[in-house]
Design an enzyme around this catalytic site. Structure first.
Site, PDB file in Angstrom:
ATOM      1  N   LYS A 172       1.679   4.573  -1.219  1.00  0.00           N
ATOM      2  CA  LYS A 172       1.105   5.685  -1.907  1.00  0.00           C
ATOM      3  C   LYS A 172       1.307   7.175  -0.957  1.00  0.00           C
ATOM      4  O   LYS A 172       1.879   6.804   0.088  1.00  0.00           O
ATOM      5  CB  LYS A 172      -0.527   5.276  -1.890  1.00  0.00           C
ATOM      6  CG  LYS A 172      -0.887   5.149  -0.399  1.00  0.00           C
ATOM      7  CD  LYS A 172      -2.579   4.876  -0.599  1.00  0.00           C
ATOM      8  CE  LYS A 172      -3.123   4.518   0.723  1.00  0.00           C
ATOM      9  NZ  LYS A 172      -4.703   4.211   0.563  1.00  0.00           N
TER      10      LYS A 172
ATOM     11  N   ASN B 242       0.504   7.414   2.721  1.00  0.00           N
ATOM     12  CA  ASN B 242       1.278   6.356   3.483  1.00  0.00           C
ATOM     13  C   ASN B 242       2.818   6.953   3.670  1.00  0.00           C
ATOM     14  O   ASN B 242       3.679   5.796   4.211  1.00  0.00           O
ATOM     15  CB  ASN B 242       1.099   4.903   3.337  1.00  0.00           C
ATOM     16  CG  ASN B 242      -0.457   4.563   3.755  1.00  0.00           C
ATOM     17  OD1 ASN B 242      -0.917   5.036   4.553  1.00  0.00           O
ATOM     18  ND2 ASN B 242      -0.719   3.554   2.944  1.00  0.00           N
TER      19      ASN B 242
ATOM     20  N   ASP C 116       0.835  -1.309   0.199  1.00  0.00           N
ATOM     21  CA  ASP C 116      -0.018  -0.063  -0.116  1.00  0.00           C
ATOM     22  C   ASP C 116       0.853   1.100   0.132  1.00  0.00           C
ATOM     23  O   ASP C 116       0.459   2.256   0.580  1.00  0.00           O
ATOM     24  CB  ASP C 116      -1.128  -0.126   1.394  1.00  0.00           C
ATOM     25  CG  ASP C 116      -2.278   0.717   0.990  1.00  0.00           C
ATOM     26  OD1 ASP C 116      -2.631   1.149  -0.315  1.00  0.00           O
ATOM     27  OD2 ASP C 116      -3.154   1.209   2.045  1.00  0.00           O
TER      28      ASP C 116
END
Length: 409
Positions: A149, A152, A147
């Site tokens: 991105k 984050n 994840d």
């Protein structure tokens, strides 16, 4: 700064007892997710500042997130790196699960994109290098983040990047692959969609390097390379990735565009998927990688120090709208222990009992203290000091200077 807790008190470091909610001063709320919230805290004994994520146990169970939460804890307890958001403590009480991590006050890259920050090419270059070092470390630890991105990726006060949120991370053994569709669709690699659509052969670490390419493209252009949304079906997303032509800005160097284009290679076997692949890029030939790892290369963008780099409404919601505010937890739990609470349904109580039993408490402070005390150098110093005391009848104290986390490993 708005104080949400009681009076500060400072005592001896909490090493031999379990860390609990009472060991922290709650300062202010700074974020929230679907079932968890984040606040700034200060540890009462050391006065160190941290971010504390807390998740309601019943909501975790109701939303079937227990497995992800426990997996995130398991992953974070084994990691420590300069470009990650590192876990320091984990503990629980009757209501919540707690994770205390590095405090990074620079905000996430999504926040800065929404503030219309235009990142310079040199800044993006440093981000790519720092994130590549973090992904290489994760890969050597057999972990896919899944994840990556802007949301984050947090900035510290100097502007260096740190990866956070291991909620959907997975651990691979040997040459095995992953197959479930996990993460955020606009940043998912084509092989993730392919694995879901037709079974495929699964996917591996290269998916994080694809997401790095999407992120770098977005920082450079202010928009993502593919028109994929959370609602886009997997088959349609796969079609978009393979059919949509990549458009690049003409204001950047050819080497920059070539690196991002290579990270966005549809074929994972031809995509850079390890640190050495990225280091070989002409775009990064002059990079001093040791200096990057030591954070001696100054970022081109430094977050604003005079304001909180996040949405201020989080704090208002916690203070005004939250029915069970964190700063009133101690009184609330004391009351509930004195009263006979309404019994929970059997299945919920059983799930809560299992979660309480499976949750693993963690104390990195204690772990580091043991590493230092078990060090041969420390033992030698202690023995020498005892010998010296025996000869001279002096009570000299040994002063131990512990290095940074990177020096301890």
């Amino acid at each position: 700064m708005l104080m949400m807790g009681g009076n500060q008190s400072r005592g001896a470091p909490v090493l031999d007892e379990e860390v609990s909610f009472d060991h922290f001063q709650i300062l202010r709320a700074i974020g929230k997710g679907s079932f968890g919230k984040v606040c700034i805290v200060q540890k009462r004994d050391s006065m160190k500042m941290y971010a504390m994520k807390y998740m309601n146990k019943q909501k975790c169970i109701e939303r079937d997130e227990v497995r992800n939460v426990l997996r995130e804890l398991q992953v974070m307890q084994r990691l420590e790196h300069p470009f990650l958001v590192n876990l320091w403590f984990s503990f629980q009480d009757e209501e919540d699960l707690f994770m205390v991590v590095d405090l990074l006050l620079g905000g996430d890259l999504r926040f800065h994109l929404q503030q219309n920050v235009r990142f310079k090419e040199q800044t993006i270059q440093l981000y790519i290098c720092e994130l590549a070092l973090a992904l290489d470390y994760l890969q050597r630890s057999h972990i896919i983040h899944r994840d990556i991105k802007p949301d984050n990726i947090l900035l510290d006060e100097h502007g260096h990047v740190h990866i956070t949120d291991f909620n959907v991370a997975t651990v691979l053994k040997d040459s095995e692959t992953a197959s479930s569709m996990a993460g955020t669709k606009p940043y998912m690699a084509p092989e993730v969609f392919r694995s879901f659509v037709d079974g495929g052969v699964g996917y591996s670490y290269a998916v994080d390097w694809w997401a790095l390419g999407v992120t770098a493209y977005e920082l450079l252009h202010g928009s993502r390379p593919f028109e994929i949304r959370s609602s886009t079906a997997a088959a349609e997303a796969l079609h978009i990735i393979h059919r949509q032509h990549l458009r690049f800005s003409s204001v950047c160097s050819r080497a920059t565009l070539d690196l991002i284009r290579s990270l966005l290679s549809r074929d994972p076997s031809s995509r850079p998927s390890r640190l050495s692949d990225v280091q070989a890029s002409p775009y990064l030939t002059d990079v001093d990688w040791d200096a990057v790892l030591q954070k001696s290369v100054p970022p081109g963008f430094v977050p604003h120090k005079g304001r909180l780099n996040c949405d201020p409404t989080f704090e208002l919601e916690e203070m005004i709208l939250e029915s069970r505010p964190l700063h009133k937890k101690k009184k609330r739990l004391a009351k509930s222990r004195d009263k006979r609470s309404t019994p929970l349904p059997m299945h919920m109580q059983s799930s809560l009992d299992s979660l309480t039993e499976d949750f693993i408490a963690f104390n990195r402070e204690k772990m580091k203290q043991r590493l230092v005390s078990d060090s041969p150098d420390v033992q030698l110093m202690t023995a020498a000091n005892k010998h010296h005391d025996g000869q001279n009848n002096n009570n000299n104290n040994i002063i131990l200077t512990t290095g940074s986390s990177s020096e301890l490993h």
